[in-house]
Enzyme design. Structure first.
Site, PDB file in Angstrom:
ATOM      1  N   HIS A 103       0.837  -1.196   0.000  1.00 31.15           N
ATOM      2  CA  HIS A 103       0.000   0.000   0.000  1.00 31.15           C
ATOM      3  C   HIS A 103       0.873   1.248   0.000  1.00 31.15           C
ATOM      4  O   HIS A 103       2.087   1.184   0.239  1.00 31.15           O
ATOM      5  CB  HIS A 103      -0.952   0.031   1.204  1.00 31.15           C
ATOM      6  CG  HIS A 103      -0.311  -0.349   2.506  1.00 31.15           C
ATOM      7  ND1 HIS A 103       0.493   0.504   3.209  1.00 31.15           N
ATOM      8  CD2 HIS A 103      -0.338  -1.509   3.217  1.00 31.15           C
ATOM      9  CE1 HIS A 103       0.910  -0.092   4.307  1.00 31.15           C
ATOM     10  NE2 HIS A 103       0.432  -1.332   4.340  1.00 31.15           N
TER      11      HIS A 103
HETATM   12  P1  TYD Z   1      -1.827  -3.037   7.386  1.00 30.85           P
HETATM   13  O1  TYD Z   1      -1.361  -1.641   7.615  1.00 30.85           O
HETATM   14  O2  TYD Z   1      -2.562  -3.320   6.118  1.00 30.85           O
HETATM   15  O3  TYD Z   1      -0.600  -4.041   7.534  1.00 30.85           O
HETATM   16  P2  TYD Z   1       0.588  -4.156   6.486  1.00 30.85           P
HETATM   17  O4  TYD Z   1       1.308  -2.873   6.557  1.00 30.85           O
HETATM   18  O5  TYD Z   1       1.420  -5.306   6.842  1.00 30.85           O
HETATM   19  O6  TYD Z   1      -0.053  -4.386   5.184  1.00 30.85           O
HETATM   20  O7  TYD Z   1      -2.735  -3.458   8.620  1.00 30.85           O
HETATM   21  C1  TYD Z   1      -3.224  -4.761   8.749  1.00 30.85           C
HETATM   22  C2  TYD Z   1      -4.486  -4.727   9.595  1.00 30.85           C
HETATM   23  O8  TYD Z   1      -4.198  -4.192  10.877  1.00 30.85           O
HETATM   24  C3  TYD Z   1      -5.578  -3.861   8.997  1.00 30.85           C
HETATM   25  O9  TYD Z   1      -6.807  -4.565   9.146  1.00 30.85           O
HETATM   26  C4  TYD Z   1      -5.645  -2.640   9.851  1.00 30.85           C
HETATM   27  C5  TYD Z   1      -5.047  -3.074  11.160  1.00 30.85           C
HETATM   28  N1  TYD Z   1      -4.254  -2.023  11.786  1.00 30.85           N
HETATM   29  C6  TYD Z   1      -4.751  -1.321  12.850  1.00 30.85           C
HETATM   30  O10 TYD Z   1      -5.878  -1.555  13.321  1.00 30.85           O
HETATM   31  N2  TYD Z   1      -3.997  -0.337  13.414  1.00 30.85           N
HETATM   32  C7  TYD Z   1      -2.761  -0.036  12.946  1.00 30.85           C
HETATM   33  O11 TYD Z   1      -2.078   0.882  13.492  1.00 30.85           O
HETATM   34  C8  TYD Z   1      -2.265  -0.758  11.818  1.00 30.85           C
HETATM   35  C9  TYD Z   1      -0.906  -0.446  11.234  1.00 30.85           C
HETATM   36  C10 TYD Z   1      -3.034  -1.736  11.275  1.00 30.85           C
END
Ligand code: TYD
Length: 186
Positions: A103
């Site tokens: 992302h």
């Molecule tokens: P995501 O940022 O998509 O993880 P990555 O960077 O590995 O792709 O987050 C994964 C899941 O965790 C998503 O459902 C949102 C949740 N999340 C939170 O609730 N709070 C946070 O601070 C973060 C970073 C993620």
């Protein structure tokens, strides 16, 4: 008043009140002086799009306090961290072959640190890709907004600490790569 200057040598310099944040492309050190009122992100996404965005993704070396009892590294918002710190999260227990990230962000600045083990961070500005390997707990990777990132090749015990400028807000994510490329062309 905030002043921004993006030099032709790739130097990105921004002065926010008494705060000076100077990324040096050549020796990848972060030079700074700091006042007490650093309350906002120092470089906005549009500034980065005006330069070569991937040049703003860089490894910084954090302070190391050597000690026979074990070493210590720290990072302070407005000093080593060139944005206001509002959130920390960490990724761990990543199975072999799995990938995280995938992302970009509209506003969020990020500092990634391999506080354990190692992993790769692949960054893209919509056209060009670059891969950084993080494997030292005293090094961090600064990622400004407007950069696509994936994290892979986690070692056993690899832990990615992420220090970021914004509270969690799903609306700040761009999760579709084609959508991201469209925003880069705008
Ligand atoms: P995501 O940022 O998509 O993880 P990555 O960077 O590995 O792709 O987050 C994964 C899941 O965790 C998503 O459902 C949102 C949740 N999340 C939170 O609730 N709070 C946070 O601070 C973060 C970073 C993620």
């Amino acid at each position: 008043m905030i002043l921004a200057k993006i030099g032709i040598t790739g130097e990105i310099k921004r002065i926010c009140k008494n705060f000076v944040c100077n990324y040096d492309i050549n020796d990848v050190t972060l030079v700074h002086t700091c006042a007490s009122d650093v309350t906002q992100n120092l470089i906005e996404p549009m500034d980065i799009h005006a330069a070569r965005p991937l040049d703003a993704v860089k490894i910084i070396t954090l302070p190391r306090i050597h000690d026979p009892r074990g070493n210590l590294t720290f990072a302070e918002s407005g000093a080593q961290i060139p944005f206001s710190l509002n959130r920390a999260y960490w990724i761990y227990d990543v199975p072999a072959g799995e990938e995280r990230g995938g992302h970009s962000h509209h506003e969020m600045w990020q500092l990634l640190i391999a506080v354990g083990g190692s992993f790769n961070v692949n960054v893209c500005d919509g056209e060009n890709w670059r891969t950084f390997t993080l494997n030292r707990p005293y090094e961090g990777l600064i990622i400004p907004p407007g950069i696509w990132r994936t994290l892979d090749n986690f070692s056993s015990g690899g832990v990615c600490l992420s220090l970021v400028s914004t509270h969690y807000e799903e609306a700040d994510y761009i999760r579709d790569f084609e959508d991201f490329k469209k925003t880069c062309r705008q």
